[in-house]
Motif scaffolding. Structure first.
Motif, PDB file in Angstrom:
ATOM      1  N   LYS A  36      45.053  26.520  28.756  1.00  0.00           N
ATOM      2  CA  LYS A  36      45.762  27.240  29.658  1.00  0.00           C
ATOM      3  C   LYS A  36      47.058  27.480  30.222  1.00  0.00           C
ATOM      4  O   LYS A  36      47.551  27.717  30.681  1.00  0.00           O
ATOM      5  N   GLY A  37      47.369  25.842  30.139  1.00  0.00           N
ATOM      6  CA  GLY A  37      48.776  25.705  29.921  1.00  0.00           C
ATOM      7  C   GLY A  37      49.352  23.702  30.132  1.00  0.00           C
ATOM      8  O   GLY A  37      48.457  23.248  30.183  1.00  0.00           O
ATOM      9  N   TYR A  38      50.258  23.783  30.635  1.00  0.00           N
ATOM     10  CA  TYR A  38      51.108  22.293  30.388  1.00  0.00           C
ATOM     11  C   TYR A  38      51.343  21.732  31.604  1.00  0.00           C
ATOM     12  O   TYR A  38      52.992  21.251  31.110  1.00  0.00           O
ATOM     13  N   PRO A  39      51.068  21.904  32.638  1.00  0.00           N
ATOM     14  CA  PRO A  39      51.719  21.717  34.055  1.00  0.00           C
ATOM     15  C   PRO A  39      52.630  20.222  34.120  1.00  0.00           C
ATOM     16  O   PRO A  39      53.553  19.910  34.888  1.00  0.00           O
ATOM     17  N   LYS A  40      51.132  19.572  33.486  1.00  0.00           N
ATOM     18  CA  LYS A  40      52.241  17.485  33.195  1.00  0.00           C
ATOM     19  C   LYS A  40      53.044  17.619  32.242  1.00  0.00           C
ATOM     20  O   LYS A  40      53.969  16.813  32.828  1.00  0.00           O
ATOM     21  N   LEU A  41      52.777  18.266  30.909  1.00  0.00           N
ATOM     22  CA  LEU A  41      53.718  17.798  30.154  1.00  0.00           C
ATOM     23  C   LEU A  41      55.335  18.770  30.797  1.00  0.00           C
ATOM     24  O   LEU A  41      56.038  18.472  30.192  1.00  0.00           O
ATOM     25  N   TYR A  99      59.128  18.795  42.158  1.00  0.00           N
ATOM     26  CA  TYR A  99      59.767  17.410  41.920  1.00  0.00           C
ATOM     27  C   TYR A  99      58.741  16.635  42.503  1.00  0.00           C
ATOM     28  O   TYR A  99      58.928  14.895  43.233  1.00  0.00           O
ATOM     29  N   SER A 100      57.390  16.879  43.127  1.00  0.00           N
ATOM     30  CA  SER A 100      56.412  16.236  44.520  1.00  0.00           C
ATOM     31  C   SER A 100      55.494  16.530  43.889  1.00  0.00           C
ATOM     32  O   SER A 100      54.481  16.866  44.365  1.00  0.00           O
ATOM     33  N   PRO A 101      54.910  15.231  42.906  1.00  0.00           N
ATOM     34  CA  PRO A 101      53.332  15.288  42.103  1.00  0.00           C
ATOM     35  C   PRO A 101      52.888  14.334  42.948  1.00  0.00           C
ATOM     36  O   PRO A 101      52.411  13.243  43.718  1.00  0.00           O
ATOM     37  N   GLU A 102      51.874  14.966  42.691  1.00  0.00           N
ATOM     38  CA  GLU A 102      50.485  13.668  43.461  1.00  0.00           C
ATOM     39  C   GLU A 102      50.058  13.666  42.046  1.00  0.00           C
ATOM     40  O   GLU A 102      49.070  14.211  41.898  1.00  0.00           O
ATOM     41  N   PHE A 103      50.023  12.835  42.051  1.00  0.00           N
ATOM     42  CA  PHE A 103      48.909  12.064  40.439  1.00  0.00           C
ATOM     43  C   PHE A 103      47.487  10.872  41.889  1.00  0.00           C
ATOM     44  O   PHE A 103      47.654  10.108  42.389  1.00  0.00           O
ATOM     45  N   SER A 132      48.437  24.885  42.388  1.00  0.00           N
ATOM     46  CA  SER A 132      49.444  26.180  41.811  1.00  0.00           C
ATOM     47  C   SER A 132      49.351  25.620  40.455  1.00  0.00           C
ATOM     48  O   SER A 132      49.185  27.221  39.913  1.00  0.00           O
ATOM     49  N   LEU A 133      49.668  24.696  40.258  1.00  0.00           N
ATOM     50  CA  LEU A 133      51.077  24.790  38.948  1.00  0.00           C
ATOM     51  C   LEU A 133      49.382  24.516  37.846  1.00  0.00           C
ATOM     52  O   LEU A 133      49.154  25.206  36.541  1.00  0.00           O
ATOM     53  N   ILE A 134      48.648  23.301  37.888  1.00  0.00           N
ATOM     54  CA  ILE A 134      47.358  23.364  37.118  1.00  0.00           C
ATOM     55  C   ILE A 134      46.056  23.974  37.226  1.00  0.00           C
ATOM     56  O   ILE A 134      46.119  24.833  36.043  1.00  0.00           O
ATOM     57  N   ASN A 135      45.697  24.784  38.047  1.00  0.00           N
ATOM     58  CA  ASN A 135      44.682  25.831  37.850  1.00  0.00           C
ATOM     59  C   ASN A 135      45.489  27.732  37.324  1.00  0.00           C
ATOM     60  O   ASN A 135      45.071  28.270  37.274  1.00  0.00           O
ATOM     61  N   ARG A 136      47.203  27.224  37.560  1.00  0.00           N
ATOM     62  CA  ARG A 136      47.341  28.969  36.726  1.00  0.00           C
ATOM     63  C   ARG A 136      47.460  28.693  35.026  1.00  0.00           C
ATOM     64  O   ARG A 136      47.626  28.106  35.045  1.00  0.00           O
ATOM     65  N   ASN A 137      46.726  29.487  34.671  1.00  0.00           N
ATOM     66  CA  ASN A 137      46.769  30.463  33.820  1.00  0.00           C
ATOM     67  C   ASN A 137      47.983  30.978  32.870  1.00  0.00           C
ATOM     68  O   ASN A 137      48.490  31.952  33.680  1.00  0.00           O
ATOM     69  N   TRP A 138      49.076  30.316  31.731  1.00  0.00           N
ATOM     70  CA  TRP A 138      49.909  30.618  31.666  1.00  0.00           C
ATOM     71  C   TRP A 138      49.874  31.595  30.626  1.00  0.00           C
ATOM     72  O   TRP A 138      48.795  32.042  29.517  1.00  0.00           O
ATOM     73  N   SER A 139      50.757  32.398  30.935  1.00  0.00           N
ATOM     74  CA  SER A 139      51.080  33.899  29.419  1.00  0.00           C
ATOM     75  C   SER A 139      50.920  32.934  28.391  1.00  0.00           C
ATOM     76  O   SER A 139      51.992  32.275  28.068  1.00  0.00           O
TER      77      SER A 139
END
Length: 436
Positions: free
Chosen positions: A108-113, A257-261, A4-11
């Protein structure tokens, strides 16, 4: 990482605010500082810190003009250099945000950073909270007032020293506040309790920041930034907190705080770094402070025979053959003298040859084995005495000192007074029939 964080387009605002926060926190909490106890890491971190120091001097010369000559940080964190550094970090974060936005406008966003930034802030807060907390757990940050401090009029103290003695007076309260900070560190360290740790961190560092602001304690910049970092971590979970506390709705479990890499080796790197963090931030600090705790308490009440610690009245003060009478308006004539435990001492007078603090001149004393010579040093670290007195002790508590200070001969007669400081009794009463 959570899809949900990766696909979301940030404002646009969210992307810009993230860029600013990322640069600001990375500059204020350098990631290498988390592992500063590891040999070699502190040197590397200091080397990377040099350009930021240079930037602080540059911006002060051409923009801030706080002072012509900046005073470096030391005992105080709020020096002119400290403020120049703080303003420089803000300016660099603004400039970096503008450049980053211009060069990376289509992202679009910076989920990993975003995850990495929260990780750095979380571990930085954990390591800082633990170091300060474990210091208080051993009751080593603030000390119980010594005899010289008890002999100083309350009105002579500055607000910071008053607050320091207020906390140091009660080891129980100091340990309590230290346990709270250690708990912040432990909760922030584990992912499942990170939000609880951030909430507790806000309370702990809000109290610390208010103490610093209210009592003019010169750690205002640092404590305010710790509070801002705590609020930043809480803000990441704002939707869940708002739903639970305000809307009375069910809050979904957080996966932040539970990422899946996809890379399996990342798991082992993360475990390895956690082990290093536990050893460096928690283990080494605890070991060092425990050693200092044992050393301090083994010498804190040491009596240097034959000097009896206590409060002495200066009955006779003769300088270069002239007897100087007692006069409360005379700031140069010694009024009283304190021999404290472990070789610390002070006298009530103004004498710039000694270390002056709150109207008292401080020294370090060392009697010889024959009880006939008393050496005074400006500091316990000095190898040579500043004054060497011939000493004569009398059974009734009197003491005579004869010596040479610079070019002045001194003859001093002292009498130990039964001075009683009620504050030194560490009083506590469950039953109090009146307001004490």
């Amino acid at each position: 990482m959570d899809n949900s964080l990766i696909n979301r387009n940030w404002s646009f605002f969210r992307k810009v605010s993230f860029r600013f926060a990322f640069i600001y926190f990375i500059l204020f909490f350098p990631p290498l500082d988390i592992l500063a106890s590891v040999p070699g890491v502190r040197w590397l971190s200091s080397s990377l810190y040099s350009p930021l120091r240079s930037a602080a001097y540059f911006f002060n010369d051409y923009l801030f003009h706080i002072k012509d000559e900046l005073v470096p940080q030391g005992g105080s964190g709020d020096t002119s250099f400290g403020w120049a550094l703080q303003f420089s970090i803000i300016v660099l974060a603004i400039l970096g945000t503008i450049i980053w936005t211009f060069l990376d406008s289509k992202r679009k966003g910076y989920p990993k950073l975003y995850y990495i930034l929260c990780l750095v802030v979380r571990y930085s807060l954990a390591s800082i909270a633990f170091v300060y907390g474990i210091l208080k757990v051993f009751a080593l940050q603030m000390y119980f007032p010594n005899l010289s401090q008890l002999a100083t009029p309350l009105g002579d103290y500055l607000p910071m020293r008053l607050s320091w003695m207020f906390i140091g007076y009660s080891p129980m309260y100091q340990i309590f506040s230290g346990v709270a900070e250690v708990l912040v560190a432990l909760l922030l360290f584990w992912r499942r309790t990170a939000l609880l740790g951030a909430l507790l961190s806000v309370g702990v560092f809000a109290n610390v920041a208010m103490l610093n602001l209210s009592y003019d304690i010169p750690v205002k910049i640092f404590s305010i930034n710790l509070l801002i970092a705590s609020l930043f971590l809480v803000w990441q979970e704002r939707e869940r907190l708002f739903a639970f506390f305000i809307q009375n709705k069910s809050a979904k479990p957080s996966s932040f705080y539970s990422p899946e890499f996809s890379k399996s080796w990342f798991k082992y790197i993360r475990i390895g770094l956690k082990v290093v963090f536990i050893v460096s931030a928690f283990g080494i600090a605890t070991y060092n402070y425990y050693g200092y705790y044992k050393s301090f308490h083994s010498t804190a009440t040491k009596v240097l025979d034959p000097i009896e610690p206590g409060y002495y009245h200066v009955e006779l003060f003769v300088k270069n053959g002239d007897t100087i009478p007692e006069n409360l308006a005379d700031t140069l004539r010694w009024r009283d003298l304190v021999f404290d435990y472990n070789g610390a001492g002070s006298f009530g007078a103004v004498d710039e040859d000694f270390w002056m603090r709150y109207g008292r001149a401080y020294f370090d004393y060392r009697p010889d084995s024959t009880a006939s010579v008393l050496e005074w040093r400006k500091s316990k670290y000095d190898s040579l005495p500043f004054i060497t007195f011939e000493m004569e002790l009398e059974p009734d508590g009197r003491m005579s000192l004869l010596g040479l200070k610079n070019q002045d001969s001194l003859r001093i007669s002292l009498k130990k007074l039964p001075r009683h400081f009620q504050l030194a009794e560490r009083q506590f009463h469950w039953l109090s029939e009146s307001n004490r």
